[in-house]
Each structure stands twice: as structure tokens, then as C-alpha cells.
Design a protein around this motif. Structure first.
Motif, PDB file in Angstrom:
ATOM      1  N   VAL A  16       0.840  -1.200   0.000  1.00 21.83           N
ATOM      2  CA  VAL A  16       0.000   0.000   0.000  1.00 21.83           C
ATOM      3  C   VAL A  16       0.875   1.250   0.000  1.00 21.83           C
ATOM      4  CG1 VAL A  16      -1.629   1.342   1.396  1.00 21.83           C
ATOM      5  CG2 VAL A  16      -2.015  -1.089   1.030  1.00 21.83           C
ATOM      6  N   LEU A  17       1.931   1.254   0.796  1.00 26.28           N
ATOM      7  CA  LEU A  17       2.855   2.382   0.835  1.00 26.28           C
ATOM      8  C   LEU A  17       3.505   2.608  -0.528  1.00 26.28           C
ATOM      9  CD1 LEU A  17       3.206   3.871   3.489  1.00 26.28           C
ATOM     10  CD2 LEU A  17       5.468   2.888   3.657  1.00 26.28           C
ATOM     11  N   ALA A  18       3.885   1.547  -1.221  1.00 25.94           N
ATOM     12  CA  ALA A  18       4.505   1.673  -2.545  1.00 25.94           C
ATOM     13  C   ALA A  18       3.524   2.259  -3.555  1.00 25.94           C
ATOM     14  CB  ALA A  18       5.014   0.319  -3.019  1.00 25.94           C
ATOM     15  N   VAL A  19       2.276   1.802  -3.531  1.00 24.03           N
ATOM     16  CA  VAL A  19       1.267   2.317  -4.465  1.00 24.03           C
ATOM     17  C   VAL A  19       1.007   3.794  -4.193  1.00 24.03           C
ATOM     18  CG1 VAL A  19      -1.157   2.150  -5.126  1.00 24.03           C
ATOM     19  CG2 VAL A  19       0.206   0.079  -4.909  1.00 24.03           C
ATOM     20  N   VAL A  20       0.856   4.153  -2.937  1.00 26.08           N
ATOM     21  CA  VAL A  20       0.642   5.557  -2.580  1.00 26.08           C
ATOM     22  C   VAL A  20       1.855   6.393  -2.988  1.00 26.08           C
ATOM     23  CG1 VAL A  20       0.387   7.131  -0.613  1.00 26.08           C
ATOM     24  CG2 VAL A  20      -1.008   5.080  -0.740  1.00 26.08           C
ATOM     25  N   GLY A  21       3.053   5.868  -2.799  1.00 26.97           N
ATOM     26  CA  GLY A  21       4.272   6.575  -3.187  1.00 26.97           C
ATOM     27  C   GLY A  21       4.338   6.842  -4.682  1.00 26.97           C
ATOM     28  N   VAL A  22       3.922   5.861  -5.489  1.00 30.98           N
ATOM     29  CA  VAL A  22       3.917   6.046  -6.949  1.00 30.98           C
ATOM     30  C   VAL A  22       2.938   7.144  -7.338  1.00 30.98           C
ATOM     31  CG1 VAL A  22       3.265   4.954  -9.138  1.00 30.98           C
ATOM     32  CG2 VAL A  22       4.751   3.749  -7.537  1.00 30.98           C
ATOM     33  N   PHE A  23       1.763   7.169  -6.726  1.00 32.26           N
ATOM     34  CA  PHE A  23       0.782   8.211  -7.043  1.00 32.26           C
ATOM     35  C   PHE A  23       1.263   9.591  -6.599  1.00 32.26           C
ATOM     36  CE2 PHE A  23      -2.253   4.691  -7.522  1.00 32.26           C
ATOM     37  CZ  PHE A  23      -2.772   5.047  -8.756  1.00 32.26           C
ATOM     38  N   ILE A  24       1.926   9.677  -5.485  1.00 34.13           N
ATOM     39  CA  ILE A  24       2.480  10.963  -5.041  1.00 34.13           C
ATOM     40  C   ILE A  24       3.578  11.417  -5.994  1.00 34.13           C
ATOM     41  CG2 ILE A  24       3.863  12.052  -3.219  1.00 34.13           C
ATOM     42  CD1 ILE A  24       2.196  10.468  -1.202  1.00 34.13           C
ATOM     43  N   TYR A  25       4.412  10.491  -6.426  1.00 35.01           N
ATOM     44  CA  TYR A  25       5.482  10.818  -7.371  1.00 35.01           C
ATOM     45  C   TYR A  25       4.904  11.302  -8.701  1.00 35.01           C
ATOM     46  CZ  TYR A  25       9.700  10.294 -10.164  1.00 35.01           C
ATOM     47  OH  TYR A  25      10.761  10.524 -10.999  1.00 35.01           O
ATOM     48  N   LYS A  29       5.018  15.173 -10.697  1.00 31.10           N
ATOM     49  CA  LYS A  29       5.344  15.429 -12.101  1.00 31.10           C
ATOM     50  C   LYS A  29       4.210  16.166 -12.819  1.00 31.10           C
ATOM     51  CE  LYS A  29       9.286  13.235 -12.361  1.00 31.10           C
ATOM     52  NZ  LYS A  29      10.504  13.761 -12.915  1.00 31.10           N
ATOM     53  N   LEU A  30       2.963  15.867 -12.451  1.00 34.74           N
ATOM     54  CA  LEU A  30       1.812  16.434 -13.147  1.00 34.74           C
ATOM     55  C   LEU A  30       1.458  17.850 -12.695  1.00 34.74           C
ATOM     56  CD1 LEU A  30      -0.562  13.350 -13.298  1.00 34.74           C
ATOM     57  CD2 LEU A  30       0.550  14.494 -15.209  1.00 34.74           C
ATOM     58  N   PRO A  32       3.229  20.553 -11.774  1.00 27.07           N
ATOM     59  CA  PRO A  32       3.882  21.665 -12.491  1.00 27.07           C
ATOM     60  C   PRO A  32       3.408  21.817 -13.938  1.00 27.07           C
ATOM     61  CG  PRO A  32       5.511  20.390 -11.300  1.00 27.07           C
ATOM     62  CD  PRO A  32       4.219  19.636 -11.214  1.00 27.07           C
ATOM     63  N   MET A  33       3.078  20.704 -14.601  1.00 25.78           N
ATOM     64  CA  MET A  33       2.587  20.788 -15.974  1.00 25.78           C
ATOM     65  C   MET A  33       1.263  21.541 -16.026  1.00 25.78           C
ATOM     66  SD  MET A  33       3.532  16.867 -17.126  1.00 25.78           S
ATOM     67  CE  MET A  33       2.456  16.836 -18.525  1.00 25.78           C
ATOM     68  N   TYR A  34       0.364  21.222 -15.099  1.00 24.92           N
ATOM     69  CA  TYR A  34      -0.929  21.882 -15.092  1.00 24.92           C
ATOM     70  C   TYR A  34      -0.855  23.304 -14.564  1.00 24.92           C
ATOM     71  CZ  TYR A  34      -3.591  17.972 -16.755  1.00 24.92           C
ATOM     72  OH  TYR A  34      -4.112  16.991 -17.557  1.00 24.92           O
ATOM     73  N   SER A  35       0.043  23.586 -13.652  1.00 20.11           N
ATOM     74  CA  SER A  35       0.172  24.967 -13.185  1.00 20.11           C
ATOM     75  C   SER A  35       0.714  25.862 -14.307  1.00 20.11           C
ATOM     76  CB  SER A  35       1.047  25.050 -11.940  1.00 20.11           C
ATOM     77  OG  SER A  35       2.367  24.711 -12.227  1.00 20.11           O
ATOM     78  N   GLU A  36       1.590  25.300 -15.161  1.00 16.13           N
ATOM     79  CA  GLU A  36       2.055  26.053 -16.314  1.00 16.13           C
ATOM     80  C   GLU A  36       0.924  26.300 -17.303  1.00 16.13           C
ATOM     81  OE1 GLU A  36       5.937  25.976 -19.051  1.00 16.13           O
ATOM     82  OE2 GLU A  36       4.778  24.111 -19.085  1.00 16.13           O
ATOM     83  N   TYR A  37       0.082  25.297 -17.507  1.00 21.89           N
ATOM     84  CA  TYR A  37      -1.057  25.460 -18.408  1.00 21.89           C
ATOM     85  C   TYR A  37      -1.997  26.562 -17.906  1.00 21.89           C
ATOM     86  CZ  TYR A  37      -5.494  24.397 -20.686  1.00 21.89           C
ATOM     87  OH  TYR A  37      -6.671  24.492 -21.372  1.00 21.89           O
ATOM     88  N   TYR A  38      -2.244  26.593 -16.602  1.00 19.38           N
ATOM     89  CA  TYR A  38      -3.114  27.635 -16.057  1.00 19.38           C
ATOM     90  C   TYR A  38      -2.432  29.002 -16.112  1.00 19.38           C
ATOM     91  CZ  TYR A  38      -6.401  24.060 -14.797  1.00 19.38           C
ATOM     92  OH  TYR A  38      -7.297  23.037 -14.866  1.00 19.38           O
ATOM     93  N   ASN A 106      12.131   4.108 -18.612  1.00 23.28           N
ATOM     94  CA  ASN A 106      11.858   4.593 -19.959  1.00 23.28           C
ATOM     95  C   ASN A 106      10.402   5.024 -20.132  1.00 23.28           C
ATOM     96  OD1 ASN A 106      10.713   2.100 -19.843  1.00 23.28           O
ATOM     97  ND2 ASN A 106      11.557   1.359 -21.773  1.00 23.28           N
ATOM     98  N   LEU A 107       9.673   5.199 -19.048  1.00 27.43           N
ATOM     99  CA  LEU A 107       8.285   5.674 -19.111  1.00 27.43           C
ATOM    100  C   LEU A 107       8.250   7.191 -18.932  1.00 27.43           C
ATOM    101  CD1 LEU A 107       6.482   3.002 -16.913  1.00 27.43           C
ATOM    102  CD2 LEU A 107       6.586   3.121 -19.396  1.00 27.43           C
ATOM    103  N   ASP A 108       7.465   7.840 -19.773  1.00 31.12           N
ATOM    104  CA  ASP A 108       7.307   9.289 -19.716  1.00 31.12           C
ATOM    105  C   ASP A 108       5.854   9.645 -19.460  1.00 31.12           C
ATOM    106  OD1 ASP A 108       9.957   9.594 -20.342  1.00 31.12           O
ATOM    107  OD2 ASP A 108       9.601  10.131 -22.434  1.00 31.12           O
ATOM    108  N   ILE A 109       5.652  10.811 -18.868  1.00 29.17           N
ATOM    109  CA  ILE A 109       4.317  11.410 -18.780  1.00 29.17           C
ATOM    110  C   ILE A 109       4.261  12.475 -19.857  1.00 29.17           C
ATOM    111  CG2 ILE A 109       2.821  12.879 -17.412  1.00 29.17           C
ATOM    112  CD1 ILE A 109       3.755  11.501 -14.949  1.00 29.17           C
ATOM    113  N   VAL A 110       3.235  12.417 -20.706  1.00 30.21           N
ATOM    114  CA  VAL A 110       3.088  13.360 -21.802  1.00 30.21           C
ATOM    115  C   VAL A 110       1.788  14.120 -21.598  1.00 30.21           C
ATOM    116  CG1 VAL A 110       2.889  13.639 -24.294  1.00 30.21           C
ATOM    117  CG2 VAL A 110       4.338  11.852 -23.362  1.00 30.21           C
TER     118      VAL A 110
END
Length: 124
Positions: A16-25, A29-30, A32-38, A106-110
């Protein structure tokens, strides 16, 4: 009657800690992308009410837009992403850009973002 304890085991707690950690990570990343869009949307909407933009030519409008983005620390919007075209009694500004951030390995968020704003010229 024997009472048994209920709860998570250590292994399930770590999972559970690992899953929560991935979502926080991913959120790190997301966001700052959305704050730039706004920031882009805010710059466009401010320009639509700015008197200095009302009688400016397209080059001056482009310069004013990127000055506003510079204040917001927006790095992902380039000159090629900004399009301005004449429409009726004003201009239509379109900002269409893509942000790519490395996630894990090698995974990116686009993120693909598009914002438009119509600038109307008032008579006078």
C-alpha cells in the motif's frame, strides 16, 4: 470464544505504501505541468482585457504574451507553439504545446495542452 486480531500484515502495508508513493510521485510530475497550463490561460485572459494589447500588432502581442509567461516561470511554451491569426475585428491566439517529463525508467508522462483566446479591438 477466541478473538483474532484484524488488520494489515507488514507485506500488505509495504505494498500500500509503494502504491501511494507512486501516485504521489506522479502528482509531483503532473502538478507543475498543469500549473504552467493555467499560467498560459491566465496570461491569455489578462491580455484580452489589457488596453496596451488593444491596438498592438501581432509581433507586439507575441512579445507581451511571452513576457507574462516569463514572469510565471513557464519554460515549455516556445515561439513555435504560439499562433496568432486575424479574426473579424481582432485576433485569435492559439497556444498548442506538449510537455514530456520522464517518470520511471523509460516511461514518460506526456501532456498535450491547447489554449485559445480571442482579442477584440474596440473602436476608438
Amino acid at each position: 470464544m477466541k478473538r483474532t486480531q484484524g488488520g494489515m500484515t507488514l507485506i500488505s502495508f509495504i505494498i500500500v505504501l509503494a502504491v501511494v508513493g507512486v501516485f504521489i510521485y506522479m502528482g509531483m510530475k503532473l502538478i507543475p505541468m498543469y500549473s504552467e497550463y493555467y499560467a498560459v490561460k491566465r496570461a491569455l485572459s489578462e491580455m484580452s482585457t489589457d488596453a496596451a494589447v488593444e491596438h498592438a500588432d501581432p509581433a507586439k502581442i507575441r512579445d507581451l504574451f511571452f513576457r507574462r509567461l516569463y514572469i510565471s516561470y513557464s519554460d515549455n511554451v516556445g515561439k513555435e507553439d504560439f499562433k496568432i491569426e486575424r479574426k473579424d475585428a481582432g485576433y485569435l491566439i492559439t497556444v498548442d504545446y506538449e510537455v514530456r517529463k520522464p517518470l520511471i525508467g523509460n516511461l514518460d508522462i506526456v501532456g498535450r495542452f491547447n489554449a485559445t483566446q480571442e482579442l477584440r479591438r474596440r473602436g476608438g
